[in-house]
Scaffold this active site. Structure first.
Site, PDB file in Angstrom:
ATOM      1  N   GLU A   1      -3.180  -7.647 -46.567  1.00 17.89           N
ATOM      2  CA  GLU A   1      -1.828  -7.326 -46.057  1.00 17.89           C
ATOM      3  C   GLU A   1      -1.805  -7.443 -44.531  1.00 17.89           C
ATOM      4  O   GLU A   1      -1.329  -6.545 -43.835  1.00 17.89           O
ATOM      5  CB  GLU A   1      -1.430  -5.910 -46.494  1.00 17.89           C
TER       6      GLU A   1
ATOM      7  N   GLU B   1      -5.310   2.417 -52.724  1.00 19.07           N
ATOM      8  CA  GLU B   1      -5.313   3.585 -51.826  1.00 19.07           C
ATOM      9  C   GLU B   1      -5.822   4.887 -52.453  1.00 19.07           C
ATOM     10  O   GLU B   1      -5.215   5.948 -52.270  1.00 19.07           O
ATOM     11  CB  GLU B   1      -3.907   3.771 -51.233  1.00 19.07           C
TER      12      GLU B   1
END
Ligand code: GLA
Length: 365
Positions: A255, A149
């Protein structure tokens, strides 16, 4: 046709026609993010090992769990997770070495006494951390999410953080170099959310080009894939898979889930809808069949797309084993959620059947 067999009180799910499970039918590695307590939950083991081959620890290997302060290393839970996985013949995806967000990086990393640590100090800490963690699990963990991220959601290319403030973009390439030095055979991944979307995709491609220009060992990109029902970005995802194919970088869907209670408004309009949204809990007594059917269609369309790119996609990992364990029961507000292929009893939902049909079709062609 699906059948759930009850054997010694454990549920085993296979496709009766093809005799296959998800891991057998998938042309890529079939993965799942797991609650850290999996070694203590034997009731989950048969579903896990029948359907999946790769496991990602949900929290116990994050920097905040392993290294909460400069004096403390906490390996107990991560060690148990890795031992459990190897006893069950499951491959572990290490997650994650550097999380490029201030609220996810233990504060001590950034500080030198009362002042912010200088670039050399921060990078030396990062290297020591990566050496220790990757070194400890060398031979047991073959894939790492190295940086998580780092891309910005707004105007900037990269997210503002203590990493950026002290070291600038260098910290990203160096994290990959240090991880590669600690285990030269590990597959190294850059992982993010919304990086398949227009705008953030271009930032990711720019970052990959700069990393490639300095020979940083980045082997794949993680597309988290936390989607919402009726808003799965198929076209943008396909553009991203095409772009990755063109530059010869593999993708992992790292994910995956499809939330049935859309949450996007939680962050909209200066957070002003939060009080109202926090009361939303429409499926506390179960998910209605029409919603399950819509979710199944959308999972099917997603896997129909994935199966066009078996040369690009190396793994598809769901985020959590079954609906009862999904992080979306708590985030961003508490509600009873149903985002996965298996229900709270571990039984296959219509979405599982739909995905298996798509994967079966892939085999037939
Ligand atoms: C991000 C992280 C994961 C996890 C999820 C929520 O996607 O990469 O580790 O924290 O948020 O469970």
């Amino acid at each position: 046709m699906l059948r759930a067999f009850c054997l010694f009180g454990l549920i085993l799910v296979t496709d009766v026609v093809s005799g296959q499970s998800l891991r057998q039918a998938s042309p890529w590695a079939a993965g799942v993010g797991l609650a850290d307590r999996i070694p203590d939950n034997p009731a989950d083991w048969s579903l896990l090992t029948t359907q999946f081959s790769h496991v990602t620890p949900e929290n116990c290997m994050k920097p905040a769990a392993l290294r909460p302060s400069a004096e403390v290393w906490r390996f107990e839970q991560a060690d148990r997770f890795v031992d459990f996985a190897s006893a069950k013949d499951l491959k572990v995806v290490g997650h994650c070495l550097v999380w490029a967000k201030d609220d996810r990086t233990p504060a001590w990393f950034y500080m030198d006494g009362a002042v912010p640590a200088k670039k050399e100090v921060l990078l030396a800490r990062m290297k020591a951390y990566i050496d220790t963690v990757v070194g400890r699990y060398k031979g047991k963990i073959s894939t790492w999410d190295v940086v998580n991220e780092a891309l910005d959601d707004g105007k900037a290319e990269l997210r503002e953080s203590g990493w950026m403030r002290a070291a600038g973009e260098d910290f990203i390439a160096l994290a990959f170099e240090y991880a590669h030095a600690a285990d030269p055979s590990a597959q190294l991944i850059y992982n993010d959310y919304n990086n398949e979307l227009d705008g953030k995709r271009e930032k990711m491609l720019g970052l990959l080009a700069r990393l490639k220009a300095r020979n940083a060992p980045v082997h794949a990109v993680g597309l988290q894939g936390h989607y919402e029902i009726d808003r799965v970005p198929y076209e943008q995802l396909e553009k991203t898979l095409l772009a990755l194919r063109a530059i010869g970088v593999k993708a992992v869907v790292s994910e995956l889930d499809i939330d049935v209670i859309p949450r996007g408004r939680w962050w909209a309009d200066g957070n002003k809808h939060r009080a109202e949204m926090a009361k939303i809990n429409p499926y506390a007594d179960g998910c209605p069949p029409d919603v399950l059917a819509r979710q199944a269609e959308q999972y099917a369309r997603l896997f129909r797309l994935f199966r066009q790119y078996p040369d690009v996609i190396a793994r598809v990992s769901f985020w959590n084993l079954h609906d009862g364990q999904s992080w979306l029961n708590k985030f961003p507000w508490p509600r009873v959620n149903h985002p996965l292929l298996f229900d709270r009893q571990g039984k296959p939902k219509p979405a599982y059947e739909a995905v298996m049909r798509e994967l079966g079709a892939a085999k037939a062609r």
